[in-house]
Design a protein around this motif. Structure first.
Motif, short mmCIF file in Angstrom:
data_model
loop_
_atom_site.label_atom_id
_atom_site.label_comp_id
_atom_site.label_asym_id
_atom_site.label_seq_id
_atom_site.Cartn_x
_atom_site.Cartn_y
_atom_site.Cartn_z
N ASP B 179 7.46 3.61 -32.04
CA ASP B 179 6.45 3.76 -33.12
C ASP B 179 5.98 2.42 -33.67
OD1 ASP B 179 6.78 6.50 -32.86
OD2 ASP B 179 8.20 6.64 -34.53
N ILE B 180 6.01 1.39 -32.83
CA ILE B 180 5.68 0.04 -33.32
C ILE B 180 4.18 -0.12 -33.51
CG2 ILE B 180 5.61 -2.40 -32.62
CD1 ILE B 180 8.42 -1.96 -31.42
N ALA B 181 3.81 -0.53 -34.74
CA ALA B 181 2.40 -0.80 -35.05
C ALA B 181 2.13 -2.29 -35.13
CB ALA B 181 2.02 -0.15 -36.38
N GLY B 182 3.18 -3.08 -35.40
CA GLY B 182 3.01 -4.52 -35.50
C GLY B 182 4.35 -5.23 -35.46
N ILE B 183 4.31 -6.49 -35.01
CA ILE B 183 5.54 -7.27 -34.88
C ILE B 183 5.32 -8.69 -35.38
CG2 ILE B 183 6.48 -5.95 -32.94
CD1 ILE B 183 5.38 -8.07 -31.05
N THR B 184 6.41 -9.42 -35.52
CA THR B 184 6.33 -10.82 -35.93
C THR B 184 7.12 -11.68 -34.94
OG1 THR B 184 6.90 -12.41 -37.67
CG2 THR B 184 8.30 -10.48 -37.48
N ASN B 185 6.81 -12.97 -34.92
CA ASN B 185 7.63 -13.87 -34.10
C ASN B 185 8.90 -14.19 -34.88
OD1 ASN B 185 6.69 -15.64 -36.05
ND2 ASN B 185 6.20 -17.28 -34.62
N GLU B 186 9.76 -14.96 -34.27
CA GLU B 186 11.08 -15.22 -34.85
C GLU B 186 10.93 -15.95 -36.20
OE1 GLU B 186 13.51 -17.14 -31.99
OE2 GLU B 186 15.35 -16.89 -33.17
N ALA B 187 10.01 -16.88 -36.27
CA ALA B 187 9.86 -17.70 -37.49
C ALA B 187 9.13 -16.96 -38.61
CB ALA B 187 9.12 -18.99 -37.15
N GLY B 188 8.44 -15.87 -38.27
CA GLY B 188 7.73 -15.10 -39.29
C GLY B 188 6.35 -15.63 -39.63
N ASN B 189 5.88 -16.65 -38.91
CA ASN B 189 4.53 -17.17 -39.20
C ASN B 189 3.45 -16.49 -38.36
OD1 ASN B 189 5.75 -18.75 -36.99
ND2 ASN B 189 3.82 -19.90 -37.01
N VAL B 190 3.84 -15.93 -37.21
CA VAL B 190 2.87 -15.25 -36.34
C VAL B 190 3.11 -13.75 -36.42
CG1 VAL B 190 1.95 -15.01 -34.01
CG2 VAL B 190 2.80 -17.24 -34.78
N VAL B 191 2.09 -13.01 -36.85
CA VAL B 191 2.20 -11.56 -37.01
C VAL B 191 1.02 -10.90 -36.30
CG1 VAL B 191 2.09 -9.66 -38.70
CG2 VAL B 191 3.47 -11.69 -39.20
N GLY B 192 1.28 -9.80 -35.62
CA GLY B 192 0.20 -9.04 -34.99
C GLY B 192 0.38 -7.56 -35.26
N LEU B 193 -0.74 -6.86 -35.45
CA LEU B 193 -0.68 -5.40 -35.63
C LEU B 193 -1.98 -4.77 -35.15
CD1 LEU B 193 -1.12 -4.31 -39.37
CD2 LEU B 193 -1.93 -6.50 -38.48
N MET B 194 -1.90 -3.50 -34.76
CA MET B 194 -3.10 -2.80 -34.31
C MET B 194 -3.96 -2.29 -35.46
SD MET B 194 -3.36 -3.30 -31.17
CE MET B 194 -4.88 -2.38 -30.94
N PRO B 195 -3.42 -1.71 -36.52
CA PRO B 195 -4.28 -1.23 -37.61
C PRO B 195 -4.98 -2.38 -38.35
CG PRO B 195 -2.10 -0.23 -37.70
CD PRO B 195 -2.00 -1.37 -36.75
N HIS B 196 -5.96 -2.00 -39.17
CA HIS B 196 -6.89 -2.98 -39.73
C HIS B 196 -6.76 -3.15 -41.25
CE1 HIS B 196 -9.51 -3.68 -36.18
NE2 HIS B 196 -8.99 -2.51 -35.81
N PRO B 197 -5.93 -4.04 -41.73
CA PRO B 197 -5.84 -4.27 -43.18
C PRO B 197 -7.13 -4.81 -43.78
CG PRO B 197 -4.55 -5.92 -41.96
CD PRO B 197 -4.96 -4.86 -40.97
N GLU B 198 -7.92 -5.54 -42.98
CA GLU B 198 -9.13 -6.16 -43.53
C GLU B 198 -10.19 -5.11 -43.91
OE1 GLU B 198 -8.57 -5.74 -40.47
OE2 GLU B 198 -10.39 -5.71 -39.24
N HIS B 199 -10.04 -3.87 -43.42
CA HIS B 199 -10.99 -2.81 -43.78
C HIS B 199 -10.52 -2.02 -45.00
CE1 HIS B 199 -13.18 -3.67 -40.23
NE2 HIS B 199 -12.48 -2.97 -39.38
N ALA B 200 -9.43 -2.45 -45.61
CA ALA B 200 -8.90 -1.71 -46.77
C ALA B 200 -8.55 -2.69 -47.88
CB ALA B 200 -7.67 -0.90 -46.36
N VAL B 201 -9.58 -3.39 -48.36
CA VAL B 201 -9.33 -4.40 -49.40
C VAL B 201 -10.16 -4.16 -50.67
CG1 VAL B 201 -8.66 -6.18 -47.73
CG2 VAL B 201 -11.05 -6.01 -48.45
N GLU B 202 -11.06 -3.17 -50.62
CA GLU B 202 -11.90 -2.91 -51.78
C GLU B 202 -11.96 -1.41 -52.04
OE1 GLU B 202 -15.36 -6.14 -51.99
OE2 GLU B 202 -15.11 -5.30 -50.00
N PRO B 203 -11.87 -0.98 -53.31
CA PRO B 203 -11.83 0.46 -53.60
C PRO B 203 -13.13 1.17 -53.26
CG PRO B 203 -11.79 -0.85 -55.63
CD PRO B 203 -11.70 -1.81 -54.50
N LEU B 204 -14.23 0.43 -53.13
CA LEU B 204 -15.53 1.07 -52.91
C LEU B 204 -15.64 1.72 -51.52
CD1 LEU B 204 -18.40 1.52 -54.08
CD2 LEU B 204 -19.05 -0.63 -52.98
N VAL B 205 -14.97 1.14 -50.51
CA VAL B 205 -15.17 1.61 -49.14
C VAL B 205 -13.88 2.12 -48.52
CG1 VAL B 205 -17.16 0.16 -48.63
CG2 VAL B 205 -14.86 -0.75 -48.30
N GLY B 206 -14.04 2.91 -47.47
CA GLY B 206 -12.91 3.40 -46.70
C GLY B 206 -12.10 4.40 -47.47
#
Lengths: 87, 226
Positions: B179-206
């Motif tokens: 059920d993995i949607a996103g992972i990080t590298n060992e140091a925690g500075n590199v993160v990747g995920l499939m879902p889109h946080p950038e589309h859920a930042v304002e109450p007006l949309v989505g």
């Protein structure tokens, strides 16, 4: 010009839903008796100059770094011999 | 002086403008970066946005991975610069091997576009400190190549090291292993995920929720306090 063929296939343990969809469609189309289908990619490379060991080593390197993702895929490299009569 | 966050545009990128906007909504400066430009314009962090770079030819993310800008991103990420890959950006990060595993066609072969519930599993990465471990969020998911795969050994390592950053809740949308949607590298500075946080930042949309904003406020706090 010599042709080198690189075949790329998903590793056996990786689920291939596209191959499964093809396999499931076969009986509907009247093609019986196919137990499994795996779908892959074939690259045909027209090589300038001789296909010697060095050229094949470079193609191997190309397949490993670019044509295939070895996390999920296996590949084979072979020289495509021209047919006896033809071309 | 505020933090400068770069957003890369490849040919075929779709979500670069939304990502720039999310960066600004969080209070940081968004710096557009171009795929052919090796120069990162002295940004403090980089986001690889979603889309279909190079038409997903060969494999999703496989051609972008060799673009001039990625040479610098890979070098800087290894030196500790924070990098976030969203959707196609996540695919690029797995192709560069900055993150382990690979993305494949969804197991049902359909394109998915819907709101997706996730659990934040790791709230210690550079991009997730504004969440709490175990927190449930909902952000849009939209892709056809979203099935995360890796060999068992890699999956066990990710679990053991707490590197599964996000997991799908209420049903696995694409056959992703564990059920993995996103992972990080060992140091925690590199993160990747499939879902889109950038589309859920304002109450007006989505969804009307702003569950994705935490990614951008997390990185801003980290950079400002650095």
């Amino acid at each position: 010009m010599a042709r080198v063929v690189v075949d790329v296939m998903l590793k056996p343990e990786i689920l291939d839903p596209q191959g499964q969809a093809v396999q499931r469609a076969l009986p509907r189309l009247g093609f019986e008796g196919i137990a499994d289908v795996r779908q892959g990619k074939r690259f045909e490379l027209e090589v300038e100059g001789p296909v010697d060991e060095a050229a094949l080593a470079r193609i191997h390197e190309m397949a490993e770094t670019f044509l295939a993702n070895t996390v999920i895929e296996d590949f084979t490299v072979r020289v495509d011999e021209p047919a006896e009569a033809g071309s | 002086m505020t933090a400068r966050i770069g957003v890369i545009t490849f040919p075929g990128t779709l979500d670069d403008r939304d990502t720039q906007r999310a960066v600004r909504v969080a209070g940081a400066e968004a710096v557009p970066l171009w795929h052919r430009d090796k120069d990162l314009k002295q940004v403090d962090a980089v986001v690889l946005p979603g889309g279909f770079s190079y038409g997903d030819y060969l494999r999703a993310g496989s051609i972008s991975r060799f673009s001039p800008v990625m040479e610098t991103v890979i070098e800087q990420a290894k030196a500790g610069m924070p990098v976030l890959g969203i959707c196609n950006g996540f695919q690029v990060l797995t192709e560069t091997h900055l993150l382990p595993g690979a993305m494949l066609r969804n197991n049902h072969l359909h394109f998915i576009c819907r709101d997706q519930k996730l659990r934040v599993e790791n709230a210690n990465t550079a991009w997730t400190t504004d969440y709490e471990a175990g927190q449930e969020i909902s952000v849009p998911l939209k892709n056809i190549d979203g099935r995360y795969v890796a060999d068992e050994r890699t999956l066990d390592m990710l679990e053991a090291e707490g590197r599964v950053a996000f997991r799908y809740l209420d049903g696995n949308p694409n056959g992703s292993l564990r059920d993995i949607a996103g992972i990080t590298n060992e140091a925690g500075n590199v993160v990747g995920l499939m879902p889109h946080p950038e589309h859920a930042v304002e109450p007006l949309v989505g969804t009307g929720r702003t569950d994705g904003l935490g990614f951008f406020t997390s990185i801003l706090k980290r950079l400002v306090n650095a």
